[in-house]
Enzyme design. Structure first.
Site, PDB file in Angstrom:
ATOM      1  CE  LYS B 253      -3.924  -2.196   0.253  1.00  0.00           C
ATOM      2  NZ  LYS B 253      -4.653  -2.514   1.470  1.00  0.00           N
ATOM      3  CD  GLN B 313      -1.728  -9.051   9.895  1.00  0.00           C
ATOM      4  OE1 GLN B 313      -2.897  -9.322  10.060  1.00  0.00           O
ATOM      5  NE2 GLN B 313      -1.286  -7.808   9.805  1.00  0.00           N
ATOM      6  CG  ASP B 384      -2.040  -6.224  14.764  1.00  0.00           C
ATOM      7  OD1 ASP B 384      -2.138  -5.007  15.007  1.00  0.00           O
ATOM      8  OD2 ASP B 384      -2.488  -6.771  13.725  1.00  0.00           O
ATOM      9  CD  GLU B 413      -5.016  -3.820  17.673  1.00  0.00           C
ATOM     10  OE1 GLU B 413      -5.585  -2.909  17.065  1.00  0.00           O
ATOM     11  OE2 GLU B 413      -4.868  -4.960  17.181  1.00  0.00           O
ATOM     12  CE1 TYR B 527      -1.528   1.395   4.943  1.00  0.00           C
ATOM     13  CE2 TYR B 527      -2.495   3.414   5.812  1.00  0.00           C
ATOM     14  CZ  TYR B 527      -2.572   2.055   5.584  1.00  0.00           C
ATOM     15  OH  TYR B 527      -3.661   1.355   5.995  1.00  0.00           O
TER      16      TYR B 527
END
Lengths: 664, 664
Positions: B253, B313, B384, B413, B527
């Protein structure tokens, strides 16, 4: 949860927690009567945003096949479903849940926007449908196969999306769901299903010794037979007899609990056991075993079930004392320890020693006593002072009896500390005596009955309300006159689906205490024969009969859970309601037996099912009077001399001009 | 309880129920920090009127000897005792109770009146004392023998009665009590004992990518090192870094979450994994493993513990994707399923499939990741999105890690549904994100924090309060200006013993959202690299430093349970207190960032330890102002432009004329 170094990865992702009803982590069952509903709720969820499916499983205990009921979400991850219990005995329930792949797929599919995403999803979905077809048989198999084929043949993604979201397909897939990694709730919970009388009963306590026939000076079962029509006419359905066994002579108490009895004194029926026998025998003066059998049948014919008194204690003359001295505690001089609560002594009573080395045999013998009376046709037992015997004993005894005779009912006569009373109810007693006997003020009644009807304990604790007992003539009855008796029995009969009175002392308004400040009856029937004139003009017989008829005709009074208190702007008045279906009753009581009291009640009409703007009728089932009310606030005035209570049935529909043909 | 036909009579008569603390019938432990107290209560009783004894037993898990603490009755059959947990790890507790013969005997003896009864009782009692002497050793044995002998030699029953009731004898007998038929509570319960930082911590979240050194265009650990004095000077003690691993390139991204990244865009650090490695590797631009070790040590020297981000992830470029394709879900075309919440797609993220057939290996590998960073000296992990991975996985992972490293702290979280957040706390997370981020009004804050501080869930759920995160710039901060930032951090720092901010965005009052109505930061650091001027004159640095200093100096702010809200007659103002020993703090906040608000507070002075009639000082630890107050009601006015909050330390003693020599 033990940490493991070499994990056996758990792939069951769904969580099931905070299941209700559940008593003490499943240690005790909840209670229902035949036909009642069990509404089960639980927190059920899964990690991530997968869709969860949740089933309530239930079955009669001892069977192997679970019936399944899909649970529905109530919001905030709470789920609910229910089942009805159809038969007496134990019924089991538990829960299963899993992250459902088809449901998740369907949920996502409905949100997909791009053609390519829908096409890929349809590929995945049809594979799941094919798998389900393989699991299904007959018709369902073919239908699923067709769904798969049709989805593969759709002309456009949008058409496929619409078709795949069809509810029929969802139902078919639910029926043949692939239950991946099911989480089984860690406990199987139980319901004890009891006869209807466990929840709704009207008890009448009667001393057979005072049921005189002709000019006899001691009553008998034949005398009780003669009273059956009288008792039945008042509408009771349980006739409870204090112990009918031989009564000890050693240290026998005289009239008014005098230490020295004369030769004529019959003694307390709770001093059980003499040369004539013990807990399985009958006091000869009352009649024979055959007479008793006749009474049980005669009572049943009159609509009355006989309740036996179970008092596990012995007079010094009980056969157990010589046959099983090891079941009693001994003093240093070898004598048996009588009952005492220092400095009080009860030398006419020997308690059983449940810490005895021979307690196995003791337990079995006591169960034999209950079995004996079960064989004699008795199904209802009022247990005397259960709180002075160990809880594990009752759990075993009641559990064993009800395993063979699930129609048996045990009432705990435990006027003791709250935790103790609750434990007895948990270990198996169907009904429990309560503190109602001493709750008189608006604040006391509201707090106590809100607790009984609303707290989780209602799942196992069924109150049985007694305005008097042979041991307790409450002050309120001593000084309140006739209105006090009317009020207390009306409160008992409406606040409690189960209630009872000790008569004829009650309906004849016996109100003299032996000692000032005390609660013992003067000339108590516990120690002497009494002659009662049940035909007295001032008897409350008709009033009580009316109360019991109202109870039978109004389902709202046949269970406890719907009880709700409502505002009334007079501290001497109480207003409460009970509802069952469209049967809505409003009770308004004047708690002051001496003065007229009046006030404005404030009813939550919507909750009571009354359209807010329509007039409605409040029909006093006690007096027959009908009041036309409208709106939440209404004025009520009660003269205790006439009737200290209204039992108002709300009738929602009133006739109006719209009922004329012209309007149709 | 199973009914048995041939009973094994249970002679343990004591009942132990409703033990607290106990989470879900003992399925989960409660939490404490080293040195804290565990106050245990239970309903304990026995049938009859026997006296009960009740012990609390506790021990470090893995040891075999129980320490015993006698429980004391609180009334209504509730008992209480407590113990302190001395060491990290697991600690166990359970309860024993029994009907105590000597206590019962003693209780009865005190009530006996007749000489003969007393004499017999003394015979029974001396036999019990002799038995106890046989059980005892050394001194106690002799002392008990003497008691027996002396009681046998007393000149009169009254003298014997008085002597036998002696407290010394009672204590001796309690120490050598004959424990007849002990009831052992059916569960052994556990406490997880954690480091103090689990209960009291101030977190600072920082993107290393923006810690630029010189004119570099990407930050590094060296840059973080340079920031340590700045962060430490503000008084934080946990420095939390978003993921430091190699970042994927596929579907990376761009700035402001644009789908197409340019070659310069660094990507989201949560898109973990690239050719350079995965969860055990470091993004080369940030530095080497050696640089990281230096940072961990450097931070610790500055009083800061580094918290790692655990985000299980993968980016499409993660080595797992090729090495363990079986850990991912595949689509019909063989490609790996990216993360999605239709219609949203996150093609730069591949979630791990915890339903994988190879999940054992997956669990072990993920534990290896945590072990790797534990070996690198890390003890605090901010996890996370734990709510998107199965609960049994976390129970196992955290349990396994803490079995070896009981000083490890895991922060969940999980901004998700309440039941899910609670379950994560139950399965082992030390701290949890909360809804504080979105609770702004008096009513919201009062309801939510009363629940967090007072509900049973406080036994396992430790809130960690964040006014902002890189994902969440709440509306209140977007539009409230500087007073909003001051208010929110002051509320976080006082309502929560654990709190954190994402900086320097917070102290520099970054408040522009990317989209109107959204909560994403404009030019989010997620980002892109940001350059922060932490020396800006308007920075909240000093204000935050003052808050953290107040937290360190006032034990009342170091735990959550004492929180209480108090009346203040202005709906835009909030008043609450925290207490620890004689450290009493009253917080008063103006929730309106735009206007001066004032009102009367009403304090329960007795509960706060302030003598009702004395004047007392309220010392604002933020502004330094001192107010002289007397009585429950005081007037407070707060100008948000100056300071939206008072943190008032109540100082009870004021000097008066009595302090002069003349009065002494």
């Amino acid at each position: 949860m033990t940490p493991l170094d070499a994990p056996k990865a758990v792939r069951s992702r769904a969580v099931i927690e905070r299941v209700s009803p559940e008593i003490d982590a499943g240690l005790f069952p909840v209670k229902r009567i035949v036909g009642e509903e069990v509404v089960v709720e639980a927190d059920v969820f899964v990690d991530g945003h997968d869709q969860v499916r949740c089933l309530l499983l239930h079955r009669p205990a001892g069977t192997t096949t679970w019936a399944e009921v899909p649970m529905v979400p109530l919001g905030n991850d709470r789920w609910q479903a229910s089942f009805h219990v159809a038969a007496l005995g134990r019924h089991q329930y538990t829960l299963h849940a899993w992250a459902d792949r088809f449901l998740t797929w369907r949920h996502d599919l409905g949100r997909r926007k791009e053609a390519i995403d829908i096409l890929i999803a349809l590929q995945i979905g049809t594979a799941m449908i094919d798998d389900a077809a393989d699991r299904a048989a007959d018709d369902d198999r073919n239908r699923l196969k067709n769904w798969g084929d049709e989805l593969r043949a759709v002309p456009s993604p949008e058409a496929g999306q619409a078709m795949a979201l069809d509810e029929t397909l969802a139902a078919l897939m639910a029926a043949h769901s692939e239950r991946h990694f099911v989480t089984e709730y860690e406990r199987v919970l139980e319901v004890v299903v009891e006869p209807e009388r466990s929840r709704f009963s009207a008890w009448y306590e009667l001393f057979p010794r005072s049921c005189l026939v002709g000019d006899a000076d001691h009553g008998s079962f034949a005398g009780v037979m003669e009273q059956l029509p009288y008792i039945a006419s008042m509408g009771f359905d349980v006739l409870y007899l204090p112990p009918i066994h031989p009564i000890g002579r050693t240290f026998r108490k005289g009239a008014n609990n005098r230490l020295a009895a004369s030769a004529d004194d019959p003694g307390s029926p709770w001093a059980i056991g003499a040369a004539e026998g013990g807990h399985c025998d009958i006091l000869p003066a009352l009649g024979s075993q055959e007479d008793f059998r006749r009474l049980v049948v005669g009572a049943r014919t009159a609509g009355l079930e006989i309740a036996m008194d179970i008092a596990f204690q012995c007079s010094p003359d009980h056969p157990y004392v010589t046959e099983h001295p090891e079941w009693f505690r001994h003093r240093p001089d070898g004598s048996i320890q009588y009952a005492e609560n220092p400095p009080k002594k009860y030398q006419d009573i020997y308690p059983l020693d449940f810490e005895s080395d021979d307690s196995n045999a003791l337990w079995l013998e006591l169960k034999r006593v209950v079995d004996f009376w079960i064989d004699e046709g008795i199904r209802i037992f009022r247990v005397d002072n259960p709180h002075t015997k160990p809880f594990p004993f009752w759990a075993w005894l009641i559990g064993s009896i009800k395993a063979r005779h699930p129609d048996a009912i045990f009432l705990a006569e435990a006027f003791t500390r709250p935790k103790v009373m609750h434990r007895l109810a948990k270990v198996g007693f169907s009904q429990s005596y309560t503190y109602f006997t001493w709750r008189n003020t608006k604040q006391e009644l509201t707090a106590y009955f809100t607790e009984l009807a609303r707290h989780d304990s209602r799942e196992y604790f069924r109150p049985n309300l007694w305005p008097n007992t042979p041991d307790i003539l409450p002050e309120f009855l001593q000084y309140g006159g006739r209105p006090a008796f009317m009020l207390r029995v009306a409160l008992a009969a409406t606040l409690g689906a189960n209630y009872g009175i000790y008569g004829p002392a009650f309906e004849l308004m016996e109100h003299e205490a032996r000692d000032p400040g005390g609660e013992e009856y003067l000339d108590s029937e516990k120690y002497q024969v009494r002659q009662w004139d049940t035909n007295r003009r001032d008897s409350l017989r008709d009033y009580i009969a009316r109360l019991n008829r109202i109870r039978r005709e109004n389902p709202a009074l046949q269970s406890d859970w719907s009880l709700q208190f409502h505002a009334i702007d007079n501290p001497m008045m109480l207003c409460f309601s009970k509802i069952a279906g469209d049967n809505t009753l409003i009770m308004v009581a004047n708690l002051d037996p001496h003065n007229v009291q009046a006030g404005w009640i404030d009813l939550p009409l919507a909750e009571l099912g009354v359209p807010g703007n329509s007039p409605y009728q409040a029909h006093d089932l006690l007096s027959g009077a009908r009041f036309l009310w409208q709106g939440a606030r209404s004025y009520v005035s009660l003269d205790p001399a006439a009737s200290p209570m209204h039992i108002l049935r709300l009738r929602r529909r009133l006739r109006s001009e719209r009922d004329f043909d012209y309007f149709l």
